[in-house]
Design a protein around this motif. Structure first.
Motif, PDB file in Angstrom:
ATOM      1  N   PHE A 143       2.847  -1.457   4.420  1.00 14.11           N
ATOM      2  CA  PHE A 143       2.492  -0.037   4.332  1.00 14.11           C
ATOM      3  C   PHE A 143       3.758   0.797   4.199  1.00 14.11           C
ATOM      4  O   PHE A 143       4.728   0.594   4.943  1.00 14.11           O
ATOM      5  CB  PHE A 143       1.743   0.420   5.583  1.00 14.11           C
TER       6      PHE A 143
ATOM      7  N   ARG B  45      -8.139   7.237   3.204  1.00 12.20           N
ATOM      8  CA  ARG B  45      -7.440   6.452   4.235  1.00 12.20           C
ATOM      9  C   ARG B  45      -8.425   5.557   4.984  1.00 12.20           C
ATOM     10  O   ARG B  45      -8.100   4.433   5.356  1.00 12.20           O
ATOM     11  CB  ARG B  45      -6.690   7.394   5.180  1.00 12.20           C
TER      12      ARG B  45
ATOM     13  N   ILE C  61       0.846  -1.197   0.000  1.00  7.26           N
ATOM     14  CA  ILE C  61       0.000   0.000   0.000  1.00  7.26           C
ATOM     15  C   ILE C  61       0.873   1.236   0.000  1.00  7.26           C
ATOM     16  O   ILE C  61       1.646   1.466   0.942  1.00  7.26           O
ATOM     17  CB  ILE C  61      -0.940  -0.002   1.221  1.00  7.26           C
TER      18      ILE C  61
ATOM     19  N   VAL D 107      -9.007   2.444   3.053  1.00  7.53           N
ATOM     20  CA  VAL D 107      -7.897   1.499   3.217  1.00  7.53           C
ATOM     21  C   VAL D 107      -8.044   0.764   4.546  1.00  7.53           C
ATOM     22  O   VAL D 107      -7.868  -0.461   4.618  1.00  7.53           O
ATOM     23  CB  VAL D 107      -6.540   2.217   3.136  1.00  7.53           C
TER      24      VAL D 107
ATOM     25  N   TRP E  45     -10.628  -1.814   4.169  1.00  9.41           N
ATOM     26  CA  TRP E  45     -10.140  -2.927   3.352  1.00  9.41           C
ATOM     27  C   TRP E  45      -9.275  -3.870   4.189  1.00  9.41           C
ATOM     28  O   TRP E  45      -9.404  -5.091   4.086  1.00  9.41           O
ATOM     29  CB  TRP E  45      -9.361  -2.377   2.167  1.00  9.41           C
ATOM     30  N   VAL E  46      -8.401  -3.307   5.014  1.00  7.40           N
ATOM     31  CA  VAL E  46      -7.562  -4.149   5.868  1.00  7.40           C
ATOM     32  C   VAL E  46      -8.428  -4.916   6.866  1.00  7.40           C
ATOM     33  O   VAL E  46      -8.219  -6.116   7.088  1.00  7.40           O
ATOM     34  CB  VAL E  46      -6.499  -3.304   6.597  1.00  7.40           C
TER      35      VAL E  46
ATOM     36  N   TRP F 248      -8.931   6.265  -3.526  1.00  3.68           N
ATOM     37  CA  TRP F 248      -8.855   5.791  -2.149  1.00  3.68           C
ATOM     38  C   TRP F 248      -8.935   6.928  -1.135  1.00  3.68           C
ATOM     39  O   TRP F 248      -8.388   8.006  -1.348  1.00  3.68           O
ATOM     40  CB  TRP F 248      -7.533   5.064  -1.909  1.00  3.68           C
TER      41      TRP F 248
ATOM     42  N   VAL G  39      -3.113   0.530  -3.878  1.00  2.00           N
ATOM     43  CA  VAL G  39      -3.089  -0.782  -3.237  1.00  2.00           C
ATOM     44  C   VAL G  39      -2.908  -1.836  -4.325  1.00  2.00           C
ATOM     45  O   VAL G  39      -3.610  -1.809  -5.344  1.00  2.00           O
ATOM     46  CB  VAL G  39      -4.395  -1.050  -2.461  1.00  2.00           C
TER      47      VAL G  39
ATOM     48  N   TRP H 259       1.054   4.946   0.519  1.00  2.00           N
ATOM     49  CA  TRP H 259       0.246   5.716   1.452  1.00  2.00           C
ATOM     50  C   TRP H 259       0.339   7.209   1.166  1.00  2.00           C
ATOM     51  O   TRP H 259       1.187   7.669   0.407  1.00  2.00           O
ATOM     52  CB  TRP H 259       0.731   5.399   2.857  1.00  2.00           C
TER      53      TRP H 259
ATOM     54  N   ILE I 110      -2.603   7.370  -2.893  1.00  2.00           N
ATOM     55  CA  ILE I 110      -2.756   6.041  -2.309  1.00  2.00           C
ATOM     56  C   ILE I 110      -2.992   5.025  -3.421  1.00  2.00           C
ATOM     57  O   ILE I 110      -3.821   5.245  -4.313  1.00  2.00           O
ATOM     58  CB  ILE I 110      -3.919   5.999  -1.305  1.00  2.00           C
TER      59      ILE I 110
ATOM     60  N   PRO J 138      -9.976   1.248  -6.214  1.00  2.00           N
ATOM     61  CA  PRO J 138     -10.458   2.002  -5.062  1.00  2.00           C
ATOM     62  C   PRO J 138     -11.957   2.221  -5.128  1.00  2.00           C
ATOM     63  O   PRO J 138     -12.510   2.443  -6.215  1.00  2.00           O
ATOM     64  CB  PRO J 138      -9.707   3.335  -5.177  1.00  2.00           C
TER      65      PRO J 138
END
Length: 289
Positions: free
Chosen positions: A73, A54, A17, A57, A60-61, A52, A32, A19, A30, A47
């Motif tokens: 990251f 934050r 990722i 993200v 998603w995690v 995207w 991924v 960032w 961003i 995205p």
């Protein structure tokens, strides 16, 4: 801490990722990307909404918390500690990296897990934001993993307290700490937490290591041909064409392939310079031996 450790063997997906600490709600900085076990090319993760955030993200995690995935990251997971026995001297003491994450999150009001206000409020105290703040050198503290990279002569990561220029990592890193605080107790973070036998694990990545491992020095991956050349050095098949070849997308793709190619290397899980104190207070960049 630096005793030989067996690499985790359960990972079947490898995510990188790229960032951003920019202000606002959506961030073109961003990207991924995910590589599956094997040699198929990594692919970008689309995205939500076309760009995207934050928070997206983080969502998603969380969605993949139980997946056999190594997630990298690209931001500093902590601030220097050992040089002054404190992350932020003069502020309430944070005994380890998670305590610093809590402090940053509790004292940040920016939208979308941002930390620009947190950084700006510390200009001239901890953070260098320009000549008006004084001598730049007095602000440039480094973590032990960063000095280990510099000692090789191949690269010198930016200080988390240097907030000047396009390459600065201050705002992105403190914003990242807010994300890590929200993931605390849900997804483990290496080397602060024990390596899990199942589920996801988060590591700090430095895409420059992947670029160098691909034989590109400090080169940029801004064309399909150069990206495929770099991917081939990681044992990866060529990628599907991208709509745009920007540093964020290509860094994420290459680093995902690099994570897949290196996750089974024991030295990367037991770096010579990593002690328990460093692990808990400063963290470590995966890939720094």
């Amino acid at each position: 801490m630096n005793a030989r450790a067996d690499p985790p063997a359960h990972f079947r997906r490898f995510a990188a990722i790229d960032w951003s600490g920019a202000r606002g709600q959506r961030h073109r900085g961003i990207a991924v990307a995910v590589a599956q076990a094997g040699d198929a090319a990594p692919v970008p993760v689309p995205p939500p909404g076309g760009c995207w955030s934050r928070q997206a993200v983080l969502d998603w995690v969380l969605l993949h918390a139980d997946a056999p995935m190594l997630i990298g990251f690209d931001f500093s997971f902590s601030a220097p500690f050992l040089d002054r026995a404190a992350h932020l001297p003069g502020e309430p003491f944070t005994e380890d990296a998670p305590a610093l994450w809590r402090w940053v999150d509790r004292n940040s009001t920016d939208a979308d897990l941002g930390a620009a206000g947190f950084v700006d409020a510390r200009r001239g105290l901890h953070v260098y934001g320009g000549a008006a703040d004084g001598q730049k050198a007095q602000f440039l503290r480094y973590r032990r993993c960063e000095t280990a990279i510099a000692a090789t002569g191949r690269s010198r990561p930016s200080s988390i307290f240097d907030a000047v220029g396009a390459a600065q990592v201050a705002k992105a890193s403190f914003a990242g700490m807010r994300l890590l605080d929200r993931l605390r107790g849900i997804v483990p973070v290496w080397p602060i937490d024990p390596i899990p036998a199942a589920g996801a694990l988060i590591v700090e990545i430095y895409p420059a290591l992947a670029v160098r491992a691909a034989g590109l020095g400090r080169g940029k991956l801004r064309s399909a041909a150069v990206l495929d050349q770099a991917l081939a050095a990681m044992g990866s098949a060529p990628h599907a064409p991208l709509a745009r070849y920007d540093d964020h997308s290509t860094d994420a793709l290459l680093t995902a392939a690099w994570l897949r190619a290196n996750a089974a290397r024991p030295p990367l899980w037991s770096p010579a310079g990593l002690t328990r104190e460093i692990a808990q207070t400063e963290g470590w960049i995966f890939g720094v031996e």
